[in-house]
Each structure stands twice: as C-alpha cells, then as structure tokens.
Motif scaffolding. Sequence first.
Motif, short mmCIF file in Angstrom:
data_model
loop_
_atom_site.label_atom_id
_atom_site.label_comp_id
_atom_site.label_asym_id
_atom_site.label_seq_id
_atom_site.Cartn_x
_atom_site.Cartn_y
_atom_site.Cartn_z
N ASP A 66 47.20 26.45 26.76
CA ASP A 66 47.70 26.54 28.14
C ASP A 66 48.03 27.98 28.52
O ASP A 66 47.74 28.43 29.63
CB ASP A 66 48.93 25.66 28.32
N GLU A 70 46.42 30.89 31.32
CA GLU A 70 47.21 31.68 32.27
C GLU A 70 47.08 33.18 32.01
O GLU A 70 47.78 33.99 32.63
CB GLU A 70 48.68 31.29 32.20
N LEU A 97 55.30 29.68 29.64
CA LEU A 97 54.32 28.96 30.46
C LEU A 97 54.90 28.60 31.83
O LEU A 97 54.25 28.78 32.87
CB LEU A 97 53.86 27.71 29.72
N ARG A 101 53.60 30.37 35.44
CA ARG A 101 53.10 29.45 36.47
C ARG A 101 53.95 29.52 37.73
O ARG A 101 53.59 28.91 38.75
CB ARG A 101 53.07 28.02 35.92
#
Length: 332
Positions: A66, A70, A97, A101
């Motif tokens: 993940d 990004e 994360l 985000r």
Amino acid sequence: MGLNMSDVAAFSGLDESTIFRLWDNVEWLDRVSGRSLQSLMSSVPGIAEYTMAHAVRKRRDGLVGDLHGEGLTVDLDALENSTVAQQHLLNALEAALLIVRGQATQKTSSFIARFWGREQDRALESIYSTESGRGLLRDPRKLFEASVELAPRLNRKSYSFHSILALNILTHQVSKVTGTLEADLGFEVPGRQSAFMMRGVVMGSLISSDDFHLAERYRRELDATPVYAALEEWAFPTYTRDGRISSDFTLPSSLSLRNTATEVLREIAVYNDAYLYYLVSTYIPLALKRDPAFGGRVTELIQALELRGADCRDRTARQTCGTLVRRLKGIA
C-alpha cells in the motif's frame, strides 16, 4: 514434525474431519477458528511460532504494498533489524499510510494519538528518520510534506483530545527531523490546544537545532502562562506511563515518577545542550514539585547532571545545572 492427521487430531483433541479439511490447504490459518487454533498451538510444536510470524508478515506485506502505491518505499532491512517491536513498527507504517493519503478523519486523529508513549514514539521516529539503516522509509520526504499538509486539517474542531494529541505528535516529529516548522505556532493564544502544539514544535526544534534562545523563551512562557506549565507537567508522566493519559490533562496529587526519571536520565545523556538547559531550567523543577524523590533516583540525577553539566559549552546552562545540583543535594 513427523505427525500424521490422526496424530494431530489425537494430541489437539480436534475431530479428524477438521484436521483433514485444513491439512493440504495453504490458507489453513485463515480458515481455522480461534478455539481450534489454540488447541493446535498448545499441542503441535512450531504452530504457535508460525502463527505469530505469519500474522506479522501478512500485515507487513500489505502495508509495504500500500505504501509503495503511495510512492513510499519501505526499507525491509531496517524494518527487520530494528530493536523496536515489529508490531509497533507496523503500526507506524500504518500511520504513515493514513498521513500520505491525507485522511483528516476522526479515525486518523485517534490512530496517531496512540503514539503518545516512549516505545510508540520510537516507532514513529523510525518512519520520519532519514538515517540510513534506521529509517523505515528510503525517502520520507513525501511523508514530511503530507504531515505538514495534514496537521492543520486535524485541528478543525475547537476541542478534540485525540486531534490535540495527533497534532502535537505530527508537528513534533517533523520539526525534530527537518526543523522547518515555525516555533511561534503556539505562543500567541494560550489554551490547551495551542499549548500542546507549541510544546511539540519546541521540543522537536530544540532537539534538531540546539537553540538556547528557544529553550529560554519556552521557560519564560511557562512562568507567565499557567496552562503551559500544567501541560508541561502532564506530558512526561503520561508519555512514560507513570500517570494515566487523561483528556482533561490532569495528574493525581500523589505520583511517583519512576518511569519519568528513567527517561529524563536517558535524555540528559543523549540530547544537546539546549535541550539539557530546558530540562534543568523548566521540566525537572516542575517534576520535583510533584515528586521530590524523583522516583527514588535523586542521587542518580545529581551524578548525571554533574557529569553532563561539566561538558556544557554554554555558561548559563552550566550555572543552571550547578544550581539545580545544589538544590538536589539538599533533598538527597
């Protein structure tokens, strides 16, 4: 282990049909129930260790993927060789994360707020660190930028305990590594929210810049503003778990600072002269009002200050260390 299905069933107390369904299934760990897994772990060598390693690796692999999506690459060697518990490090990667985000939600504030504590803080430091072999991210600049962008959006509500903690934690980490956040952020409007954010920025800036003027300015602000002093007194004991984290930022009237003493002694040895001056001029005098015995470690504190104070380049810092040492000798 040289066991067949019948052996495992007999040792674990599970039906052979249950073992049969799991035997050749590579996803067996995701299929087994909690009670059955406990029976297997307690009766078959290696399953407990495998279960732990599998759960950690599965979460790690998901977070690594993940974060890569990004634009952040995890240094797996640094992750595996860290002295911080892997679970804390994975929690820090999950925080990274959420930050990149840009999710300025209650969940984000609540999650980041859980990093108020020594071991959690060490884990979070590792995702912001630029030090090769220590930093978990090969290039954390995108995380720095996302943190600066996210911080003010976590601060939209007039009062939220988790948002106050999260804002402090983010600003502290970024200012500690980059020194780019403005240390004036909290000095203008006294209040718990601005005071806690100001403290986070000041502590990070002191560690990164060795700025005596900032340490002295912070001391004067605490002398003049009771809410700043109250928050300063609350911070160390709750960070070290001597006191319970409370949304009203209060401490019990009787409190032994055992864990706090350990942390302060560590910081005296490892941080720069300006941070030492902050400790001897600001925090330690407050701590002694709360616990004159300083967690039963006054003698060690005297020795640490005498040793560290002798090496200070700044005359004011040396003199302040000496004054505090003489006061402590009157207590010991």
